[in-house]
Design an enzyme around this catalytic site. Structure first.
Site, mmCIF file in Angstrom:
data_model
loop_
_atom_site.group_PDB
_atom_site.id
_atom_site.type_symbol
_atom_site.label_atom_id
_atom_site.label_comp_id
_atom_site.label_asym_id
_atom_site.label_seq_id
_atom_site.Cartn_x
_atom_site.Cartn_y
_atom_site.Cartn_z
ATOM 1 N N VAL A 13 -6.733 -33.628 26.745
ATOM 2 C CA VAL A 13 -7.439 -32.348 26.841
ATOM 3 C C VAL A 13 -7.909 -32.098 28.285
ATOM 4 O O VAL A 13 -7.726 -30.993 28.825
ATOM 5 C CB VAL A 13 -8.632 -32.299 25.860
ATOM 6 C CG1 VAL A 13 -9.316 -30.941 25.922
ATOM 7 C CG2 VAL A 13 -8.169 -32.575 24.442
ATOM 8 N N LYS A 104 -15.541 -33.251 17.864
ATOM 9 C CA LYS A 104 -16.112 -32.953 16.530
ATOM 10 C C LYS A 104 -16.886 -34.125 15.964
ATOM 11 O O LYS A 104 -17.884 -33.948 15.266
ATOM 12 C CB LYS A 104 -15.032 -32.527 15.538
ATOM 13 C CG LYS A 104 -13.889 -33.533 15.342
ATOM 14 C CD LYS A 104 -12.734 -33.227 16.232
ATOM 15 C CE LYS A 104 -11.628 -34.247 16.122
ATOM 16 N NZ LYS A 104 -10.518 -33.940 17.023
ATOM 17 N N GLU A 128 -15.851 -24.679 20.883
ATOM 18 C CA GLU A 128 -14.714 -24.009 20.236
ATOM 19 C C GLU A 128 -13.546 -24.978 19.986
ATOM 20 O O GLU A 128 -12.862 -24.899 18.962
ATOM 21 C CB GLU A 128 -14.239 -22.847 21.121
ATOM 22 C CG GLU A 128 -13.118 -22.014 20.539
ATOM 23 C CD GLU A 128 -13.519 -21.293 19.259
ATOM 24 O OE1 GLU A 128 -14.248 -20.308 19.330
ATOM 25 O OE2 GLU A 128 -13.107 -21.739 18.157
ATOM 26 N N VAL A 131 -13.049 -27.711 16.616
ATOM 27 C CA VAL A 131 -12.548 -27.416 15.265
ATOM 28 C C VAL A 131 -11.297 -26.546 15.382
ATOM 29 O O VAL A 131 -11.355 -25.438 15.914
ATOM 30 C CB VAL A 131 -13.605 -26.667 14.422
ATOM 31 C CG1 VAL A 131 -13.097 -26.434 13.003
ATOM 32 C CG2 VAL A 131 -14.922 -27.423 14.398
ATOM 33 N N GLY A 133 -8.574 -26.969 17.191
ATOM 34 C CA GLY A 133 -7.859 -26.961 18.479
ATOM 35 C C GLY A 133 -7.810 -25.592 19.122
ATOM 36 O O GLY A 133 -8.816 -25.077 19.604
ATOM 37 N N GLY A 186 3.666 -39.539 17.799
ATOM 38 C CA GLY A 186 2.366 -39.359 18.462
ATOM 39 C C GLY A 186 1.433 -38.432 17.695
ATOM 40 O O GLY A 186 0.385 -38.029 18.204
ATOM 41 N N GLU A 189 -2.543 -41.764 14.943
ATOM 42 C CA GLU A 189 -3.012 -42.904 15.738
ATOM 43 C C GLU A 189 -2.439 -44.199 15.164
ATOM 44 O O GLU A 189 -2.004 -44.232 14.006
ATOM 45 C CB GLU A 189 -4.547 -43.002 15.640
ATOM 46 C CG GLU A 189 -5.293 -41.760 16.059
ATOM 47 C CD GLU A 189 -5.371 -41.612 17.563
ATOM 48 O OE1 GLU A 189 -5.279 -42.626 18.268
ATOM 49 O OE2 GLU A 189 -5.502 -40.467 18.033
ATOM 50 N N LYS A 204 -14.997 -31.611 10.701
ATOM 51 C CA LYS A 204 -14.781 -30.204 11.065
ATOM 52 C C LYS A 204 -15.274 -29.277 9.948
ATOM 53 O O LYS A 204 -15.853 -28.223 10.231
ATOM 54 C CB LYS A 204 -13.303 -29.967 11.345
ATOM 55 C CG LYS A 204 -12.771 -30.841 12.480
ATOM 56 C CD LYS A 204 -11.255 -30.726 12.559
ATOM 57 C CE LYS A 204 -10.645 -31.812 13.399
ATOM 58 N NZ LYS A 204 -9.184 -31.853 13.274
ATOM 59 N N GLY A 302 -3.417 -30.762 20.549
ATOM 60 C CA GLY A 302 -2.438 -30.724 21.638
ATOM 61 C C GLY A 302 -3.096 -30.324 22.942
ATOM 62 O O GLY A 302 -4.172 -29.731 22.961
#
Ligand SMILES: NC(=O)c1ccc[n+]([C@@H]2O[C@H](COP(=O)([O-])OP(=O)(O)OC[C@H]3O[C@@H](n4cnc5c(N)ncnc54)[C@H](OP(=O)(O)O)[C@@H]3O)[C@@H](O)[C@H]2O)c1
Length: 431
Positions: A13, A104, A128, A131, A133, A186, A189, A204, A302
Site C-alpha cells: 500500500v 482494519k 477509507e 474496508v 480496499g 498471492g 497468506e 470490517k 491490491g
C-alpha cells in the site's frame, strides 16, 4: 497549501501511495492547490528503506521517530499490526499529527479508544482504505447516504474467501486445492486463518455496522463463521438449486434499535446481485430508505486500489484543513461508552441448509426428522447424495424459516447420535 507526509510502511500500500502521489502531483498542485511532499519514511527493514532512498529526506526504522517529527503534518499508517500501531497513532495525535490508516485490525481492536481520542485532540483519523480496499464505502455511508436510513447491509468483504469459493464453484476444486491456488497467486497468506475463519471480515463488518447505526460494534461480540468446513458437496448442491455460496457479513437493525452483525457462509439466489461478485472482488449491498437497493463492487485489495482510497482520504483532509476551520469527522460515537448491545445470532430467523454426514442404515432419517420436529423445525426438502463410503453419506435437509436457536439445539442432539460421523455443516439462506 503544503501538507507534509510521513509514510509509515513502504510495502504494497505504501508504495502504491507514492506511485499515485507521483502520477497526480501536477493535478493536485495546479487544480486543487495542494502539495504533498513526503518528508519521512519508515520501514522495518533497511532493505525496504533502501528501495525508496532519495524519495524522502528522513528515513527511519523507528515508527515513533517518524510520528514525532516536526516536519510531518499527516502520518500515513500503512504498516499493519494491532497493538504497536495503536501506540504510533496515540503518539502521532500527541504530537499534533493527523492520521490516515488502511489498518482494519487496528481500528476493530482499538478504534473505540482511538476515535474518541482523535475527537478530543481535534485530529483526523481517516480510514477509507481499511474496508473494501478501493471501494469508497466509508465516505458513502458518512456522506453520500447521510439522508438515508440503512435498512440492511450485506457484504462480500474478504477477497481471499471469495476467490476460494469462486474457484471451488467454477473449477470444481476442493477447498484445500483452491486455498493452495490462492496462496500461489498471492491472494492468501502463508497462514490464511485470519481470512478463511472470517476474522478479517468481522473486523470490517464491525466498522460498517458501526457506521450504519452510529454505535460501537465490537467485533468480538459478533458471531463469526468461516469457510473452512465447506465441501464440494455443498458447492454442487448450491449449483443444483440455482444458488451461490458466499461468505457474507450481514448487518441489520430491528424495530427496537438492536443491531445484528454476523459473518457466515450463506446461500444466495444466483440472480441476487451479490451472487455475481466473483474472484477477489469485494462488494457491499445496501438497502436504504431513499436510494433503495444499491451495490458497490470493485477491488477490495491490491496496491493501487487501496492506495487510491488512502490518497482520497488525504485530499479530503487537505480540503478540510484548507478551510482554516476543519471539522473532524464525528466518529466519537465509536466508543466503549456507546457499545451496541448486539442481537444474538440465536434470534436470527431464516431458512437453513443442513448437511449431515451419516451412516447408511435404516432408521437414520427417522431419528433426525424426529429431532428436527421436536425442536420446531419444519423440513422443506431432503436430499440424499450417493456416496461410495456407506459410513459417511451426505444427507441434506432444507428447512423452512426458523430461529437459529432451534437449529443450534437440534444439531446438538443430532450430532451426538452415533449414526452421525462429523459435525453438521450449516448454511443460512440470504434473501
Ligand atoms: N495489501 C492490500 O491490498 C491491503 C488492502 C487493504 C488494507 N491493507 C492494510 O494496509 C496495511 C499495509 O498492508 P501492506 O499489504 O502494504 O503490507 P506490507 O506489504 O507487508 O507492507 C508493510 C510495510 O510496513 C512495514 N512495517 C511493518 N511493521 C513495521 C514496524 N513494526 N515498524 C516499521 N515498519 C513496519 C514493512 O516493513 P518491511 O517490509 O521492512 O518489513 C513494510 O514496509 C495493513 O494494515 C493492511 O491490513 C492492505
Amino acid at each position: 497549501m503544503q501538507i507534509r507526509l510521513g509514510i509509515l510502511g513502504l510495502g504494497t500500500v505504501g508504495s502504491g501511495v507514492l506511485d499515485l502521489l507521483d502520477r497526480h502531483r501536477a493535478f493536485f498542485r495546479d487544480s486543487l492547490g495542494f502539495e504533498f511532499p513526503v518528508t519521512a519514511h519508515c520501514s522495518r527493514s533497511q532493505a525496504s528503506l533502501d528501495r525508496f532512498a532519495g524519495q524522502a529526506p528522513f528515513l527511519t526504522r523507528d515508527p515513533l521517530a517518524l510520528v514525532s517529527r516536526p516536519d510531518v503534518d499527516v502520518v500515513l499508517e500503512l504498516a499493519g499490526g494491532e497493538d504497536a500501531p495503536r501506540a504510533w497513532v496515540e503518539a502521532a495525535f500527541a504530537h499534533g499529527k493527523h492520521v490516515i490508516t488502511a489498518n482494519k485490525a487496528l481500528l476493530a481492536k482499538h478504534g473505540q479508544d482511538l476515535f474518541p481520542l482523535a475527537e478530543r485532540t481535534g485530529r483526523f483519523l481517516l480510514f477509507e482504505a481499511a474496508v473494501g480496499g478501493g471501494i469508497p464505502i466509508i465516505r458513502t455511508l458518512q456522506e453520500a447516504f447521510i439522508a438515508n436510513d440503512i435498512h440492511g447491509l450485506a457484504c462480500i468483504i474478504n477477497g481471499t474467501c471469495n476467490y476460494i469459493l469462486t474457484e471451488m464453484t467454477q473449477k470444481k476444486l476442493s477447498f484445500q486445492t483452491a486455498l493452495k491456488d490462492a496462496q500461489a497467486l498471492g491472494y492468501a497468506e502463508a497462514d490464511p486463518s485470519f481470512d478463511i475463519e472470517g476474522t478479517d471480515s468481522a473486523h470490517k463488518v464491525a466498522l460498517l455496522a458501526s457506521l450504519c447505526y452510529g454505535k460501537y460494534v465490537d467485533y468480538g461480540s459478533m458471531s463469526v463463521e468461516g469457510i473452512t468446513t465447506l465441501s464440494d458437496v455443498d458447492i454442487a448442491m448450491a449449483e443444483e438449486m440455482g444458488f451461490a455460496i458466499k461468505l457474507l457479513g450481514v448487518v441489520s437493525q430491528d424495530r427496537e434499535g438492536r443491531i445484528q452483525a454476523n459473518v457466515y457462509p450463506a446461500l444466495l439466489e444466483k440472480k441476487h446481485q451479490l451472487a455475481t461478485v466473483e474472484g477477489v472482488l469485494n462488494a457491499v449491498f445496501l438497502k436504504t430508505s431513499a436510494v433503495g437497493a444499491i451495490l458497490l463492487t470493485g477491488a477490495g485489495a491490491g496496491k493501487l486500489p487501496t492506495a487510491s482510497s488512502v490518497v482520497s482520504d488525504l485530499v479530503s483532509l487537505a480540503r478540510q484543513l484548507a478551510t482554516g476551520n476543519p471539522k473532524v469527522q464525528p466518529m466519537g460515537f465509536f466508543s466503549s461508552r456507546n457499545r451496541a448491545d448486539l442481537r444474538p445470532i440465536d434470534e436470527l430467523e431464516t431458512e437453513f441448509y443442513l448437511r449431515l454426514t451419516a451412516v447408511d442404515k435404516p432408521g437414520v432419517l427417522a431419528k433426525v426428522t424426529a429431532i428436527l420436529g421436536e425442536e420446531g423445525i419444519s423440513i422443506r426438502a431432503l436430499v440424499q447424495k450417493p456416496e461410495h463410503d456407506p459410513e459417511r453419506v451426505p444427507v441434506i435437509f432444507l428447512t423452512h424459516s426458523t430461529k437459529n436457536s432451534n437449529v443450534r439445539r437440534a444439531l446438538k442432539r443430532i450430532d451426538a447420535l452415533d449414526i452421525i460421523q462429523a459435525p453438521t455443516q450449516v448454511l443460512r439462506f440470504y434473501r
